[in-house]
Design an enzyme around this catalytic site. Structure first.
Site, PDB file in Angstrom:
ATOM      1  CB  SER A  75      -0.921   0.003   1.216  1.00 23.06           C
ATOM      2  OG  SER A  75      -1.673  -1.175   1.259  1.00 23.06           O
TER       3      SER A  75
HETATM    4  C1  LIG Z   1      -3.513  -3.904  -0.469  1.00 21.17           C
HETATM    5  S1  LIG Z   1      -2.965  -5.520  -0.234  1.00 21.17           S
HETATM    6  C2  LIG Z   1      -2.344  -5.526   1.403  1.00 21.17           C
HETATM    7  C3  LIG Z   1      -1.183  -4.585   1.621  1.00 21.17           C
HETATM    8  C4  LIG Z   1      -0.366  -4.883   2.823  1.00 21.17           C
HETATM    9  N1  LIG Z   1      -1.094  -4.789   4.075  1.00 21.17           N
HETATM   10  C5  LIG Z   1       0.901  -4.042   2.915  1.00 21.17           C
HETATM   11  O1  LIG Z   1       1.642  -4.263   3.878  1.00 21.17           O
HETATM   12  O2  LIG Z   1       1.172  -3.206   2.057  1.00 21.17           O
HETATM   13  C6  LIG Z   1      -4.461  -6.406  -0.056  1.00 21.17           C
HETATM   14  C7  LIG Z   1      -4.297  -7.893   0.167  1.00 21.17           C
HETATM   15  O3  LIG Z   1      -5.523  -8.416   0.620  1.00 21.17           O
HETATM   16  C8  LIG Z   1      -5.564  -9.762   0.210  1.00 21.17           C
HETATM   17  N2  LIG Z   1      -6.937 -10.281   0.352  1.00 21.17           N
HETATM   18  C9  LIG Z   1      -7.996 -10.138  -0.474  1.00 21.17           C
HETATM   19  N3  LIG Z   1      -9.068 -10.774   0.019  1.00 21.17           N
HETATM   20  C10 LIG Z   1      -8.678 -11.337   1.190  1.00 21.17           C
HETATM   21  C11 LIG Z   1      -9.337 -12.130   2.158  1.00 21.17           C
HETATM   22  N4  LIG Z   1     -10.616 -12.484   2.045  1.00 21.17           N
HETATM   23  N5  LIG Z   1      -8.621 -12.540   3.233  1.00 21.17           N
HETATM   24  C12 LIG Z   1      -7.317 -12.207   3.385  1.00 21.17           C
HETATM   25  N6  LIG Z   1      -6.645 -11.460   2.479  1.00 21.17           N
HETATM   26  C13 LIG Z   1      -7.320 -11.025   1.407  1.00 21.17           C
HETATM   27  C14 LIG Z   1      -5.028  -9.736  -1.202  1.00 21.17           C
HETATM   28  O4  LIG Z   1      -4.550 -11.023  -1.579  1.00 21.17           O
HETATM   29  C15 LIG Z   1      -3.928  -8.683  -1.075  1.00 21.17           C
HETATM   30  O5  LIG Z   1      -2.667  -9.271  -0.920  1.00 21.17           O
END
Ligand SMILES: C[S@@+](CC[C@H](N)C(=O)[O-])C[C@H]1O[C@@H](n2cnc3c(N)ncnc32)[C@H](O)[C@@H]1O
Length: 411
Positions: A75
């Site tokens: 992010s």
């Molecule tokens: C924006 S990224 C996370 C960024 C991260 N927190 C960072 O340190 O920059 C969003 C993540 O959410 C995950 N995601 C989507 N749906 C999800 C779910 N139901 N449970 C867990 N993770 C999920 C995606 O695979 C993706 O890797």
């Protein structure tokens, strides 16, 4: 792997400059958050981009699905910082992060210190594998990384003092509330009425099954959509050969939509006399319009639509709009003569164009008179099952598991 050998004085200089920028821009107020940004080597979590990009205040896209839609990213530092501030993490806290990338989990590990615990979960095995490797390389072997669907939280290490969701959710999963310790807080990018806000929610009633949440702060943001059991998708309505689109939420499935060529119909405009600084965020006004206008949706436009004058310029997050089966109106602005301000107004097309433009302008004026400059709205979450005897007064939305109530304290 030795964490220090993965860092360099040049990376440290870029990192310090990024932390300074976030403080200067007001994303960071808490010195502990700033210290964490100065320490955690972001470049180890985005190994495929040059150092300079790793320390730019921008999102780094990590994965797209087969249709090209972004599904995983590390992010944008500003958003990460704002959410950490919203979460108010203290030493010793037990924290669950939903949506891993590794970077935010490492910042969380710095904030909770040696007496706290961080668990980060992701639905995608590629992401958890990469997060585990990067956290080890950066010197955070104690952060627990699990591959699982975040809709069900992380029961293994519950209860948590803080749950930070870093993917757009359409509802608050019951598991998150169940796994929250008394006095706990959830920070989540929540989508309602086609808009997303990062919201810090505090638990209102601990110790009983009837557990409600109330917002403490809201920040406009954008994230990738949640996959898995909690997935919900926006309804996109293309207009004018897909140069313009309207987005509605899943619960607005039955709302009527205008014909594809509605923007070709003659335009009616109305102006409110309400002036705004160009930099002033419209996010509270957008929520006011979302909770007062029938057929509320968000209008987005391709740059070509602006060049061809199909629509007037719209903000980065889209423009508040109202639609019916025959007409469409949307929020706009024009330079106010002899000032640095803009005047808010509305354009509309279709047989009800004049009424739509006037209705939008009436609500802009009402917000300006009664709410502008106030604390902004509060959002309350009450479980839908068992059905509540009564909900607090306000604008209500029924989600899958909860009722949301938006209320507006007067300015
Ligand atoms: C924006 S990224 C996370 C960024 C991260 N927190 C960072 O340190 O920059 C969003 C993540 O959410 C995950 N995601 C989507 N749906 C999800 C779910 N139901 N449970 C867990 N993770 C999920 C995606 O695979 C993706 O890797």
């Amino acid at each position: 792997m030795d964490a220090e050998s993965n860092d360099s004085p040049y990376a440290g200089t870029l990192r310090a400059a990024l932390a300074d920028l976030l403080v200067e821009q007001g994303a960071i107020h808490d010195e502990r958050v700033a210290a964490a940004f100065r320490l955690v080597p972001r470049h180890l979590f985005v190994p495929l981009v040059p150092l300079e990009i790793a320390y730019t205040d921008d999102v780094v896209l990590m994965k797209r699905d087969e249709t090209g839609v972004a599904i995983s990213s590390v992010s944008q530092p500003t958003v990460v910082a704002l959410m950490l501030e919203q979460a108010d993490i203290r030493p010793g806290h037990r924290v669950l992060e939903i949506g891993s990338g590794g970077y935010n989990a490492a910042l969380l590990a710095e904030l909770v210190g040696p007496t706290g615990e961080v668990t980060t979960i992701d639905i995608d095995e590629d992401v958890t594998t990469r997060a585990r490797e990067s956290l080890d390389a950066a010197g955070y072997p104690d952060v627990r990384v699990l591959r699982t669907d975040g809709e069900f939280g992380g029961p293994e290490s519950a209860p948590y003092d803080r749950i930070i969701v870093t993917v757009t959710a359409w509802d608050i999963a019951p598991a998150w509330v169940e796994q929250l310790a008394p006095g706990g807080r959830i920070v989540v990018p929540l989508r309602f009425r086609a808009q997303t806000r990062s919201i810090a929610f505090d638990l209102l009633e601990a110790g009983s099954r009837w557990r409600s949440l109330e917002s403490r702060s809201m920040i406009i943001c954008g994230f990738v959509n949640m996959q898995g059991a909690g997935a919900a998708y926006e309804r996109w309505v293309p207009l004018h050969g897909e140069l313009v689109s309207l987005s509605f939420d899943e619960d607005q499935e039955s709302e009527p939509v205008p014909p594809e060529w509605v923007l070709d119909q003659p335009k009616a405009s109305a102006w409110s006399g309400v002036l705004m600084n160009r930099e002033e965020p419209l996010s509270d006004l957008d929520l006011w319009l979302a909770s007062t206008l029938p057929g509320y949706c968000v209008l987005s436009a391709e740059p070509r639509a602006l060049k061809k004058h199909v629509v007037a310029p719209v903000p980065r997050w889209g423009a508040s709009a109202m639609a019916s089966s025959h007409s469409l109106g949307y929020l706009t602005s024009r330079p106010a003569p002899d000032t640095d301000y803009v005047e808010l107004g509305a354009h509309a097309h279709g047989p009800a164009a004049e009424d739509f433009a006037q209705l939008l302008v009436d609500q802009i004026r009402s917000w300006n008179e009664h709410l502008r400059g106030g604390k902004g709205p509060t959002l309350r979450v009450d479980p839908a099952s068992p059905p509540p005897d009564r909900l607090p007064p306000g604008f209500h939305l029924r989600k899958k598991h909860n009722y949301l109530t938006l209320t507006w304290p007067p300015a």
